[in-house]
Write a protein that holds these residues in place. Structure first.
Motif, PDB file in Angstrom:
ATOM      1  N   MET A 119      -9.954 -45.017 -47.561  1.00 19.29           N
ATOM      2  CA  MET A 119      -8.738 -44.889 -46.752  1.00 19.29           C
ATOM      3  C   MET A 119      -7.598 -44.270 -47.540  1.00 19.29           C
ATOM      4  N   GLY A 120      -7.422 -44.719 -48.780  1.00 16.06           N
ATOM      5  CA  GLY A 120      -6.356 -44.145 -49.603  1.00 16.06           C
ATOM      6  C   GLY A 120      -6.609 -42.678 -49.888  1.00 16.06           C
ATOM      7  N   LEU A 121      -7.822 -42.378 -50.376  1.00 15.04           N
ATOM      8  CA  LEU A 121      -8.108 -41.014 -50.809  1.00 15.04           C
ATOM      9  C   LEU A 121      -8.160 -40.073 -49.623  1.00 15.04           C
ATOM     10  N   VAL A 152     -15.251 -35.816 -51.748  1.00 16.70           N
ATOM     11  CA  VAL A 152     -15.721 -36.792 -52.733  1.00 16.70           C
ATOM     12  C   VAL A 152     -14.999 -38.122 -52.523  1.00 16.70           C
ATOM     13  N   GLY A 153     -13.660 -38.030 -52.444  1.00 16.05           N
ATOM     14  CA  GLY A 153     -12.890 -39.250 -52.222  1.00 16.05           C
ATOM     15  C   GLY A 153     -13.174 -39.843 -50.862  1.00 16.05           C
ATOM     16  N   GLY A 154     -13.372 -38.980 -49.864  1.00 19.17           N
ATOM     17  CA  GLY A 154     -13.673 -39.478 -48.535  1.00 19.17           C
ATOM     18  C   GLY A 154     -15.155 -39.699 -48.345  1.00 19.17           C
ATOM     19  N   MET A 155     -15.857 -38.577 -48.236  1.00 18.04           N
ATOM     20  CA  MET A 155     -17.265 -38.644 -47.851  1.00 18.04           C
ATOM     21  C   MET A 155     -18.130 -39.436 -48.821  1.00 18.04           C
ATOM     22  N   LEU A 156     -17.962 -39.185 -50.126  1.00 15.57           N
ATOM     23  CA  LEU A 156     -18.851 -39.832 -51.074  1.00 15.57           C
ATOM     24  C   LEU A 156     -18.561 -41.323 -51.150  1.00 15.57           C
ATOM     25  N   MET A 157     -17.283 -41.677 -51.067  1.00 19.69           N
ATOM     26  CA  MET A 157     -16.910 -43.094 -51.017  1.00 19.69           C
ATOM     27  C   MET A 157     -17.566 -43.738 -49.802  1.00 19.69           C
ATOM     28  N   ALA A 158     -17.503 -43.033 -48.662  1.00 21.29           N
ATOM     29  CA  ALA A 158     -18.091 -43.579 -47.440  1.00 21.29           C
ATOM     30  C   ALA A 158     -19.601 -43.715 -47.595  1.00 21.29           C
ATOM     31  N   PHE A 159     -20.213 -42.721 -48.219  1.00 21.96           N
ATOM     32  CA  PHE A 159     -21.656 -42.764 -48.426  1.00 21.96           C
ATOM     33  C   PHE A 159     -22.026 -43.976 -49.279  1.00 21.96           C
ATOM     34  N   LEU A 160     -21.267 -44.179 -50.360  1.00 25.04           N
ATOM     35  CA  LEU A 160     -21.558 -45.322 -51.227  1.00 25.04           C
ATOM     36  C   LEU A 160     -21.270 -46.636 -50.512  1.00 25.04           C
TER      37      LEU A 160
END
Lengths: 358, 554, 249
Positions: free
Chosen positions: B366-368, B403-411
Motif C-alpha cells: 500500500m505504501g509503495l 517491484v514495490g507493488g506487484m512483487l510485494m503482492a506476489f510475495l
C-alpha cells in the motif's frame, strides 16, 4: 575498514556539498515547470500521509489485542464518492496546469532564433544560422528565445537539457521542435535520453549559456566562413535547383521567394503552410507535394543530400526574400561580424563540470 | 487475547491428508503431462522463480556497474545487453505471468468452486509455450544477447543492432501464446464454471482482478504479436513498414507496441491488487470496504488501460492535441487505483487486525504502490513529463509499481496461500523479518532514483556524470539488502516444505471457498461441489459454520 | 478440526447425473461443456481479430498516405486469380459447413468427403497463391534488397502495367509501392499461415474421423474448427478488396 572509510567520507562530503534535489533552474520555463512539480509533490505527500496515517492508526486502534471483535461495515457511498471526486479534481487541475506548460514548451515564439540539431549514433551536431557547427555542445545566448529544430539521421535520440526542463526526441525522417530561453550563463548537461545503441551513455555534452556579448565573440571565433544560408545557396546552385526555381516567366518550378510561411495549394487540392517539414518533404518526396499549376517533373533528392545539406537548403529558402539572388545573403549574416572566416572546431568543455555554474 | 489468528491443528496428531493433488500420481511424467490446474500452477511457480532469480541477478549486475560513474565492470555493450535481458525476462517471463499463472491458476477454480479450469489441456499448453519462449530467450541471451532495450524501438532494433533481436522477438511471441491461453482460460472459467450460488458479486476480488487482467491479455497480446512479427520480417527480409527510408513510420511501431505494453502493466498489477484485497480482508477480519467499488475499479482500469498508450510518446512528436487527450485519459485511469487504496485502508477500520507476513507485505504494497501511483501522475501530467520522462524517475516509478507493488503482492499471496498449496506453514518470525528487510531494501534502492531522475540522469546509461554517484551508491547498497530480502523466502519456503508446521484446512480462518477444503487440496478440489450461500468475505458465516461443526462433532 | 473437512452442502445433486463418455471431468454437464467450449472459441477468434486488426490498421494508415502508389502496386495483382481464390474459399466454407452438418447427422462417409473437399480447396487456394507469389518474386516485387521499381517508373516495360493503363510514376511515389508489397506479403502471408495451420488440423480430423471420432454425437471439435475456417475465410473476404480492388472499376 581504514581503507573503506576515507572513501565513504569523501562520498559524504562530496554529496553534502553538491546535494541537490532538483537541477538548477536555468531557463524561463524551469521555475514554471518546477512550480507544477512541487504542487504534485505536495499533493502526493498529503495523499501518502493520509494513507500512512489511516493504516497506522487503524493498525494500532483495531489490532486484535485491542479490538478482538470486528464490526462489519459494508462501505459508504459518501466516503467512496469523496475519494473518487477529490483525487479526480486534483488530477484534473494537474492535467490542465501540465497541458498549459506543455503547450508553452512546444510552441516557439515567432521571433525565436532557430538552431538545427542533427542526432546520429552517437553525437549531436548543432548547426547555427551563422554557419557555426558544434559537436556535442551547444552555445546559446542568455535572454533570447532559442528554437531547436531536431532531426535524427539514424535512430531515435532525445535531446535533453535538465537544467532547462526541456527535452525532445530527434526522430529519423521528420523535424521536431522545442524552444527555451536560457536565463543564467553557465555550463549545463546535455544528454541523449532515448536509448540509441552501444554508446548511448556517451552521447552527452554541454550546453553553454553565454551573455549576449560573449556569445557574439564566440560566434565570431567559431564561424566557418559561410552562413548556413550561404551553404544552402551553394548547394542550390550545384544541384541545379535554379534551373527550374529561377522565377523567370517561363520557369518550370515555382518561385521560392517568400515561400516560407506562405499557404500553398497542392495539386491534390490540399492546402499546406510552408514550414521546415514541408520544405524537407518537398525536396525528398516532391511528387506528393507539387504546387498547383506546376507539372510533377521535379525528381526526388532522396539519398543525394545529407540532413545537414537539407538544413542548409531549407535555411536558404527560408531567407529568400526576393527573387534577386544578390539580396539573399545579407539577411542571413546579421549575426556574423564581417571578415571573420576562420573555422574553429567545437570546444569540448572538460567533462564532469556538470551543473556547476560559472 | 492472542495477537494472531493462526489456528493450527494439534501438531502431535495432525497429518497431511494422504490423498491430495501432490500424492495423486508420482513421477516426473505425472507432472509434465498433468492437466491439474494446481500442478500446473506449481510448475509455473518453479519456472517463474527461476526466471525471477535470473532477472534479479542481472539487476544485481546493473547495480554493480552503476556503483561508479565510469563503465568499468561491464563494457557499454555488455551493460546494454544486461539491462535488455533484465527487462525482457522480468516483464515477459516474470511479471506478466507471475500472479495469474501461479496463484491464479492454482486458486481461481478453487475460489469459484470448480473442479478445474475450463480448458485444462490448453492450460498445460500455456506452460509449455511459456517454457519454450523462456528457453528461447535464454538461448538468445547465451548466444550473444540482445541490446535493444525491452522496448525494441525501431529503427534501432531493425537496422542498427547486430544482436539476437529475432530470437528474442520470437521468444516473446511464443510466450505471448501462454499469456493468451491463460487469459482465455480464466475468462471462460469465470463465466461458465462458477459453483451454484456463486454470483458475480459473490466472487472474491482476486477473481475480479484476474478477470480484468485476462481481458487485457486476450485483447492486447495479439497486437504485440503482430508488431513483433513485423519487426522480425523487417530484419529478415527487409519489408519497410517501420523503416523511414522506405516510407515507413517508426512512430507507428511505438503506437502498436505501447497499445499492448501499456495495458500490459495493468496485466501485471491487477492480479496483485486482487491478492491485496484477499489478504487485507482476511487479516482484519472484515469484508472489503466497498466491495462493488473495488470490483468495478478493476474493470475500469482494464477499460481505460486500453486508451492511454500514447502517454509513452509525449515528447516523440505526436500532435499536441493527441497529448492533451492521452494526458486526460491517463488522469482518469489513475482514479480507480486511488479508490482501491482508500478502500483497503478503510477496510482496516473497526477490524480486528493481526500482522502475519502476508499482511506486512500488503502494508508494504500500500505504501509503495501509493508512491508508485502518485509518481505516475507526475508522468501523466504532460508538462512535468517533458522533464521527467526517459530519466531515472521513470525507472523508479516503474519499479515502485512493479517491484514495490506487484512483487510485494506476489510475495504476500505466496505466503498467504503457501499453507494451502503445500499443507505446511512457513516460519512466521523469519518471514516477517524478510518482509521488513525487503521493504527497507526496496526503499533504499529505488527512492534515490527519483532524485536522480529529477536531477536529469537518463536511464539506460552505462556511465554517468560523477555528481550522480552518491545517490547511485545508495541505490546499489539498497539493492544488496533487497537481494537478501528475496533470497530469504527462497530458503525458508523450501525449508518449510519438509519442516513447516502442519497447516490444516484453514489456518487463517479465511472465508474463501479455497479454505473450506483440505490442504493440500484433492485433485478434484472438492469432494462435493460447494454451494455458495453467503457473500464474499462473510466472517459471520464462517463463525456460524464453525459452531455448526462443533455441534455436529460434539 | 479434522484433516479432511470439506464443506459439503446438502441438497446438491452434483455428480449424480448421467455421464456422457465425452464429458470432461471438470464439467458438470454436457451443456456446460459445450457452452464453455463455444465461448472459448469465440474468445480465441477475438484474439485473431485483434491480431489482424493491427495489420489492417497499419494498412489503412499507409493507404491513406500513399494512395497513388497503392493504386499502381495493386494493379500488379491479378484480379482474376484473386477472384478465383475468393470463390474457392467461399466454397470451402460451404463444404466445411456441410462437413459439420454431416458430423451432426453422424454420417461418417459424407463427413470425410466434405473434409477432404475442404482440404483440397485449401490446397488449390494455396497453389494459386503460390503462383501469384512466384510471379512477384520473378518481377522483384518482393520487398527487400532486390526490390525493383521498373514496373512503376517505366510501366511500358511491363505488360501487366500496360494492360492496367498505368502512367509512369515519379521515383519518390514509385518507392512507396514497396510499402504496399510489404503489407501485401505480410497480410496474405499471415492469412496463408492460418490456412496452413487449418489444413494441418483438417488432415488430423480426416484421420480421426475415419475411426468415428466425430460421428458418435460429439461434434464439438468439428464445429469449433468450422468457426475457425469461416474466420480465415472472412479475413480473405476483407483482404481481397483491400489489396486487389483499390481503384478498379
Amino acid at each position: 575498514m581504514p581503507q573503506i572509510s576515507p572513501v565513504l567520507w569523501q562520498f559524504l562530503v562530496k554529496w553534502l556539498t553538491n546535494f541537490a534535489l532538483f537541477p538548477p533552474e536555468a531557463s524561463r520555463i524551469a521555475p514554471q515547470l518546477d512550480a507544477l512539480y512541487f504542487f504534485i509533490v505536495l499533493v502526493s505527500l498529503i495523499g501518502l500521509t493520509i494513507v500512512i496515517l489511516l493504516v497506522t492508526s487503524f493498525s494500532i486502534l483495531y489490532s486484535k489485542k485491542r479490538h478482538p471483535v470486528p464490526v462489519q461495515i459494508e462501505g459508504s457511498t459518501l466516503l467512496e464518492a469523496t475519494w473518487t471526486i477529490v483525487p479526480l479534481g486534483l488530477f484534473l487541475v494537474m492535467f490542465v496546469w501540465g497541458a498549459l506548460i506543455y503547450f508553452r514548451v512546444f510552441t516557439p515564439p515567432a521571433n525565436a532564433m532557430n538552431i538545427y540539431v542533427v542526432g546520429k549514433q552517437w553525437m549531436w551536431k548543432a548547426e547555427h544560422p551563422g554557419g557555426q557547427h558544434e559537436i556535442n555542445s551547444l552555445h546559446v545566448p542568455a535572454g533570447r528565445a532559442i528554437q531547436l529544430t531536431l532531426i535524427s539521421q539514424d535512430v531515435f535520440h532525445s535531446f535533453s537539457i535538465p537544467a532547462f526542463r526541456v527535452k525532445r526526441e530527434a526522430i529519423p525522417g521528420r523535424y521536431t521542435t522545442v524552444w527555451f530561453e536560457a536565463t543564467t550563463p553557465g555550463t549545463y548537461h546535455l544528454f541523449c535520453s532515448q536509448y540509441c545503441g552501444t554508446e548511448h551513455s556517451h552521447m552527452i555534452g554541454d550546453v553553454v549559456v553565454m551573455s549576449p556579448e560573449d556569445y557574439k565573440t564566440w560566434l565570431a571565433s567559431s564561424t566557418s566562413g559561410a552562413s548556413l544560408a550561404q551553404n544552402g545557396e551553394r548547394l542550390f546552385a550545384s544541384m541545379s535547383c535554379n534551373a527550374c526555381h529561377n522565377a523567370r516567366p517561363d520557369a518550370r518550378g515555382p518561385s521560392l521567394a517568400n515561400v516560407y510561411g506562405a499557404k500553398l495549394t497542392l495539386t491534390s487540392g490540399q492546402t499546406v503552410t510552408v514550414d521546415e517539414a514541408y520544405l524537407r518533404q518537398a525536396i525528398l518526396n516532391p511528387s506528393q507535394n507539387i504546387t498547383q499549376g506546376y507539372a510533377p517533373i521535379m525528381p526526388t533528392y532522396q539519398g543525394q543530400i545529407s540532413e545537414e545539406g537539407l538544413i542548409a537548403l531549407i535555411e536558404y529558402i527560408k531567407n529568400l526574400n526576393s527573387d534577386y539572388r544578390v539580396q539573399q545573403t545579407t539577411t542571413t549574416t546579421t549575426l556574423l561580424p564581417g571578415g571573420a572566416g576562420k573555422a574553429a572546431p567545437a570546444k569540448q568543455e572538460p567533462a564532469g563540470q556538470g551543473m556547476v555554474q560559472q | 487475547m492472542s495477537d494472531t489468528i493462526v489456528l493450527l491443528p494439534d501438531q502431535s496428531t495432525a497429518r497431511i491428508p494422504k490423498r491430495n493433488y501432490l500424492t495423486q500420481e508420482n513421477g516426473l511424467l505425472s507432472w509434465l503431462l498433468t492437466r491439474d490446474h494446481k500442478r500446473i500452477g506449481i510448475l509455473y511457480l518453479i519456472s517463474i522463480s527461476f526466471f525471477f532469480l535470473l532477472g534479479g541477478s542481472l539487476a544485481g549486475l546493473i547495480r554493480l556497474e552503476l556503483l561508479t560513474p565510469q563503465s568499468d565492470l561491464l563494457a557499454t555493450d555488455t551493460y546494454n545487453k544486461v539491462f535488455t535481458m533484465h527487462g525482457v525476462i522480468m516483464i515477459f517471463f516474470f511479471l506478466v505471468p507471475s500472479v495469474p499463472a501461479t496463484l491464479g491458476n492454482f486458486f481461481l477454480p478453487l475460489m469459484i468452486g470448480a473442479k478445474d479450469l475450463a480448458l485444462p489441456k490448453m492450460n498445460l499448453a500455456s506452460w509449455y509455450m511459456y517454457m519454450a519462449g523462456g528457453l528461447l530467450a535464454l538461448w538468445a541471451m547465451i548466444t550473444g544477447g540482445v541490446d535493444t532495450g525491452w522496448t525494441f524501438t525501431t529503427p534501432l532494433s531493425t537496422h542498427f543492432v547486430n544482436t539476437n533481436v529475432i530470437t528474442t522477438g520470437l521468444a516473446i511471441f511464443i510466450s505471448g501464446f501462454s499469456s493468451i491461453f491463460t487469459g482465455l482460460n480464466f475468462i471462460v472459467t469465470i463465466h461458465k464454471m462458477r459453483a451454484p450460488g456463486m454470483t458475480w458479486f459473490r466472487l472474491p476480488l482476486f477473481v475480479w482482478s484476474n478477470y480484468a487482467a485476462s481481458v487485457l491479455m486476450v485483447l492486447g497480446t495479439p497486437v504485440l504479436g503482430i508488431t513483433l512479427i513485423l519487426v522480425v520480417l523487417e530484419r529478415t527480409v527487409g519489408i519497410g513498414i517501420f523503416d523511414p527510408t522506405k516510407g515507413g513510420d517508426p512512430l507507428l511501431f511505438q503506437h502498436l507496441f505501447w497499445f499492448y505494453s501499456h495495458p500490459a502493466v495493468y496485466i501485471m498489477i491487477l492480479p496483485g491488487m486482487g491478492v491485496i484485497s484477499e489478504v487485507i480482508s482476511t487479516f482484519s477480519r472484515k469484508r472489503v470496504f466497498g466491495y462493488t467499488a473495488v470490483a468495478f475499479s478493476s474493470v475500469a482500469i482494464a477499460v481505460f488501460g486500453f486508451f492511454v498508450w500514447a502517454h509513452h510518446m509525449f515528447i516523440m512528436g505526436i500532435s499536441n492535441y493527441a497529448v492533451l487527450v492521452f494526458s486526460l485519459l491517463t488522469m482518469l485511469v489513475a482514479v480507480p487505483s486511488a479508490i482501491k487504496i482508500f478502500n483497503w485502508a478503510l477496510t482496516l477500520y473497526k477490524g480486528s487486525i493481526t500482522f502475519e507476513t502476508p499482511m506486512i507485505y500488503a502494508f508494504g504494497f500500500m505504501g509503495l504502490f501509493t508512491i508508485g501511483g502518485m509518481t505516475g501522475v507526475f508522468l501523466g501530467t504532460s508538462g512535468t513529463d517533458i522533464h521527467l520522462t526517459e530519466t531515472y524517475f521513470i525507472v523508479a516509478h516503474f519499479h515502485f509499481v512493479m517491484v514495490g507493488g506487484m512483487l510485494m503482492a506476489f510475495l504476500a499471496g505466496l505466503h498467504f496461500w503457501w499453507p494451502k498449496m503445500t499443507g505446511r506453514m512457513y516460519p512466521e518470525k523469519v518471514s516477517q523479518f524478510a518482509a521488513v528487510v525487503t521493504f527497507i531494501g526496496f526503499n533504499l534502492t529505488f527512492f534515490p532514483q527519483f532524485i536522480l531522475g529529477t536531477l536529469g540522469m537518463p536511464r539506460r546509461y552505462a556511465s554517468y556524470p560523477p555528481e550522480f554517484q552518491v545517490l547511485n551508491v545508495f541505490s546499489t547498497a539498497g539493492a544488496t539488502i533487497l537481494g537478501v530480502g528475496y533470497l530469504l523466502p527462497v530458503l525458508y519456503l523450501t525449508w518449510s516444505l519438509k519442516y513447516g508446521a502442519i497447516a490444516g484446512d484453514n489456518p487463517w480462518q479465511a472465508t474463501g471457498l479455497e479454505w473450506q477444503t483440505q490442504s493440500p487440496p484433492l485433485t478434484e478440489n472438492f469432494t462435493q461441489i460447494p454451494i455458495m450461500d453467503h457473500e464474499a468475505y462473510d466472517y459471520e458465516w464462517l463463525e456460524r459454520q464453525k459452531e455448526k461443526e462443533v455441534a455436529s462433532v460434539g | 478440526m479434522s484433516d479432511s473437512t470439506v464443506i459439503a452442502h446438502d441438497g446438491l445433486e452434483a455428480g449424480h447425473h448421467e455421464h456422457s463418455p465425452h464429458l470432461h471431468h471438470q464439467f458438470e454437464s454436457v451443456e456446460q461443456q459445450a457452452d464453455a467450449g463455444n465461448f472459448a472459441m469465440w474468445l480465441f477468434l477475438l484474439t485473431e481479430v485483434m491480431f489482424f486488426g493491427g495489420l489492417f490498421t497499419v494498412y489503412m494508415i499507409y493507404r491513406n498516405w500513399y494512395y497513388p502508389a497503392f493504386v499502381a502496386a495493386s494493379h500488379q495483382l491479378s484480379v482474376k486469380l484473386g477472384g478465383i481464390n475468393s470463390v474457392l474459399l467461399i466454397t470451402s466454407s460451404l463444404t466445411m459447413t456441410l462437413g459439420v452438418w454431416s458430423a451432426q447427422l453422424r454420417r461418417k462417409g459424407s463427413l470425410i468427403f466434405f473434409l477432404m473437399l475442404t482440404f483440397l480447396l485449401g490446397v488449390v487456394f494455396l497453389g494459386i497463391k503460390g503462383v501469384e507469389y512466384k510471379e512477384k518474386f520473378e518481377k522483384h516485387h518482393f520487398p527487400g534488397a532486390n526490390y525493383s521499381l521498373q514496373s512503376f517508373v517505366n510501366p511500358a516495360s511491363d505488360p501487366v502495367a500496360v494492360a492496367a493503363g498505368d502512367k509512369p510514376l515519379p521515383l519518390d511515389i514509385a518507392q512507396r509501392t514497396e510499402v504496399y508489397f510489404s503489407l501485401y506479403f505480410a497480410m496474405t502471408g499471415m492469412h496463408a499461415l492460418h490456412m496452413i495451420v487449418g489444413m494441418g488440423i483438417l488432415l488430423f480430423m480426416i484421420f480421426r474421423a475415419r475411426s468415428d471420432a466425430y460421428t458418435t454425437g460429439h461434434t464439438a471439435f468439428v464445429e469449433y474448427f468450422g468457426l475457425y475456417w469461416h474466420f480465415v475465410d472472412i479475413i480473405w473476404i476483407f483482404l481481397f478488396p483491400l489489396l486487389y480492388l483499390i481503384n478498379r472499376h
